[in-house]
Design an enzyme around this catalytic site. Sequence first.
Site, PDB file in Angstrom:
ATOM      1  CG  ASP A 100      10.321  -3.462   4.605  1.00 13.27           C
ATOM      2  OD1 ASP A 100       9.582  -4.444   4.427  1.00 13.27           O
ATOM      3  OD2 ASP A 100      10.438  -2.534   3.770  1.00 13.27           O
ATOM      4  CG  HIS A 160       3.980   0.787   1.360  1.00 11.22           C
ATOM      5  ND1 HIS A 160       4.955  -0.181   1.231  1.00 11.22           N
ATOM      6  CD2 HIS A 160       4.212   1.662   0.357  1.00 11.22           C
ATOM      7  CE1 HIS A 160       5.722   0.112   0.190  1.00 11.22           C
ATOM      8  NE2 HIS A 160       5.292   1.226  -0.365  1.00 11.22           N
TER       9      HIS A 160
END
Lengths: 321, 432
Positions: free
Chosen positions: B306, B180
Site C-alpha cells: 500500500d 478496500h
Amino acid sequence: MKHLLTAAMPRDEAIALLDLAEDMHQIQDREVKKLPALRGRTVVNLFFEDSTRTRSSFEIAGKWLSADVINVSGKGSSVSKGESLRDTGLTIAAMGVDGVVVRSGASGAPALLADWIGRPVVNAGDGTHEHPTQALLDAFALRRRIHGDAARGKGLDGVRIAIVGDIAHSRVARSNALLLPALGAEVTLVGPAAFLPVAAADGTRLGVRAETDLDLVLDEQPDALMLLRVQLERQGGHVAPSPAEYITGWSLTDERLARVPEATLLHPGPMNRGLEISSRAADSDRSTILEQVTAGVSVRMAVLYSLLASDHPSSDNGGAR
Amino acid sequence: MTTLLTGAAVLGGAPRDLAIDGGVLVDPATIDPATTDRDGVEVVDASGLIALPGLVDLHTHLRQPGGEQAETIASGVRAAAVGGYTCVFAMANTNPVADTPAVVEQVHRLGLDAGLATVRPIGAVTVGLAGERLADMTMLARSAARVTVFSDDGKCVADAELMRRALEHAASLGAVVAQHAQDPALTRGSVMHESPLAAELGLTGWPSVAEASIVARDAMLAEATGARLHVCHVSTRETVEVVRAAKARGIAITAEVTPHHLLLTEELVRSYDGRFKVNPPLRAERDVQALREALADGTIDIVATDHAPHAPEAKQTAFADAAFGMVGLETALGVVQQAMVETGLLDWAGVARVMSTAPAAIGREPGYDAPLEIGSPAHVVLIDPAARAVVETGHLKGRSANSPFLGVELPGRVLHVWHGGRRTVAAGEVVA
C-alpha cells in the site's frame, strides 16, 4: 513546565498552578490591575477558531501581567489564504514572540506547533481533544467553593463530580476527566451512549466511571455537577437524540435540581438554557458559572507567568510538556 | 550476458549457485566453475546472502497520472527496485482515474519506459471511483495493459449490488476484485483506530467493525457469484476471523496485510505526526498479533505495501487534516524480516511465498510460479539478512519520504536485484 498542552499533570504541579492562580486572583480586588511580571514579553493569541470568552480571558491575563498581547485570528489571516499550520507557526515564531496561545479546530495542533516553533505554547482548546485552562479554572472555582479562603495547598480529595452531556465531543470534559482525578476527585461521566467515548466505556485510559442514567447518578448525591453545552444541531440525526429526548434523560431540570440540594453547579458556557440546564439552576446560588469566568483570568495569568516569567523557576527548565 | 551467483542460500536453504542467461535461470553446471568476470561472465559472490524470487507488490500507488509531485512511475519503480520488487501493481486512484483503456495503457507504457520492474495497472471497479456505475471492465481486461485486478482502492465499493455485479463481471474475465473494505457510514470523519487512545487524543475513531462487516458481506457475495475476492490491507483481528471462516467455507477469498500493520500500533499517533496517518489506521497490539499469526498460518495470503507517497505539505499539518498513507516499497522486506522471520513465524521460503509467488498468482502475473528454478524468468533478489540499518531519507528512492520507519533500525538489506535477467540493483543502489 515548558508548554501547557494537556491537563494531564501530576497533583503537585496542578496544586502549584492553582495556588499561583490564588495569588493572581488577588489582583482583581485592586484599583490598578497590573503586575510587571511579563513586561517586554510578547504573547500571540493565535485563534484559528472563533472564541470570545477564551480569547478575551487570555488577552486580559496577558495584559494584567504587562505582556504585549497580539491577537491573530484564522479568519482574514494568511491561514485563510491556504498557509499551512506549520508555516503560520514558523512565521509567527520568526517575529520573535515569546509565547503562543493556540485555539484550533484540529486536535493536536498545539502539540505540533510546540514541536515546530520552539516557543512556549498554551493550548486554548484543540478540536475535540483538550482545553486544559478550562479544566484548571473549573478546578479553581470548585476548590474555592469547597475550601473558601483556605484553599491554598488543597486538592479536591473525595469530591464526587458528575460531568453531564456530550462527553465524546467535549474537550472540556476530556481535560476535566484528566485533571480532577489527579486532584483526588471521583469523576463520573454521564450522557447518552453515543455521547460517551470508547475510553469511558472501559475506563482504562481516562480513569473515570461512565453512566448513561443521570437519575441514578443523582441518587448518589454528587458534590458537584458540570453541565456541558449540548450542540444537537451539530451531531446529525444518526447520533443525537432529539432535544425532547435529551431533556427527558439528561437535562438538569428544576425537578432534578431539587433532588440534589447540596450540589455545586458548573458550566463552561455558553449555556443552552432549557436544554442542558434550567434557568433556575443556572441562576441559583449554587451555580459557579460567573465565578468560573473570573477564575479563568486568574488561572491564565498563572499559566502565562509559569511559562514566560524569566524569574519563575519552571519557565525554562524543560519539564513537563 | 551470463551471470553466476555463487553460494546463495536459495529461499534460505542450503547454499548453491544460480546462473542467469538470456533473461532466464539456467543450469549453473553449464558454466565452468573456474570462470571469472574476465571470461565475460559476471560472477557475484553470494555466500552469506539469501536468494529470493523478485518480489511482487499487488498494491502500490504510483500516483501517475495526476499526482506527479508525490511520485511518478519512474520514481516509483526505483523505490520498488531498491526494495527488491520486480513487479508492482499500480492502483487505479490516479487523476484521471484508471477506468479507461487510455489510462491503463498510459500507465503500462510508462512502466515499460521506466524499466527496472514490471508495472501492471489495476483497473477501477467503478467509473471515477464514484461507486455509482461499473467501469468498462471488459475493455480494460482486453486492453494492451491486460488488466487482471480491479479495485476502487482508497474507496470502498459500498453498494452491495454494484459489488455483486463487479464480482460477476470479474469472474467472467478471470480477474479478481480487490476491495478496500471500509463501511463509509461507520467511518465518517475517522482518522485513527477507534479505541480508548482515540478518545484520549480527541480524534475520531475508525471502528474495527467497519472493516469486518464489509468483508463478511463481500465474502458471501463472492460465494454467491463464484468470483474471486481479494481483501486489501486487512487490519483487524475481527477481519482475520471473517476471512478464516470464509476460507473454511470454501469461498475464493484472498487477503493481504501491509508491512506497517505487522509492526506498528496506534500508540504512534500520540505524537499527532501525520506520518502515522494511514487508511486503514494503525491498530492495537492485539490486532498486530492476530495479523502476524494469520499471515503465518495462511489465512492472510500475502504482504502488500500500500505504498502511498505524499508530498511533505500533505503530511506536515494537523493530524485530522493530513493525507492518509505511507510509503513502503523500500522498507517492506526489512519489516517482514523483523515481524515474521525474526519472530520465527515465517521462514524465508514463506517470505518468498507471501511476497512473490502468491501475489503473482492472485494478479495472474506469469513467471513467478516456479521461483528460482531453472527455466524460470530471472527475477532474483539477493539480500544480506545480517545487515541492520537505521532508515534515513537517503534510503528512500521514491519521490516522497512519508515513511513511518524513518529513524527506525530495520534488519536486512537488499543488495542485488535482477528483473528478467537485467540487473536493476547492485550493492543496494539502483543501476541507472
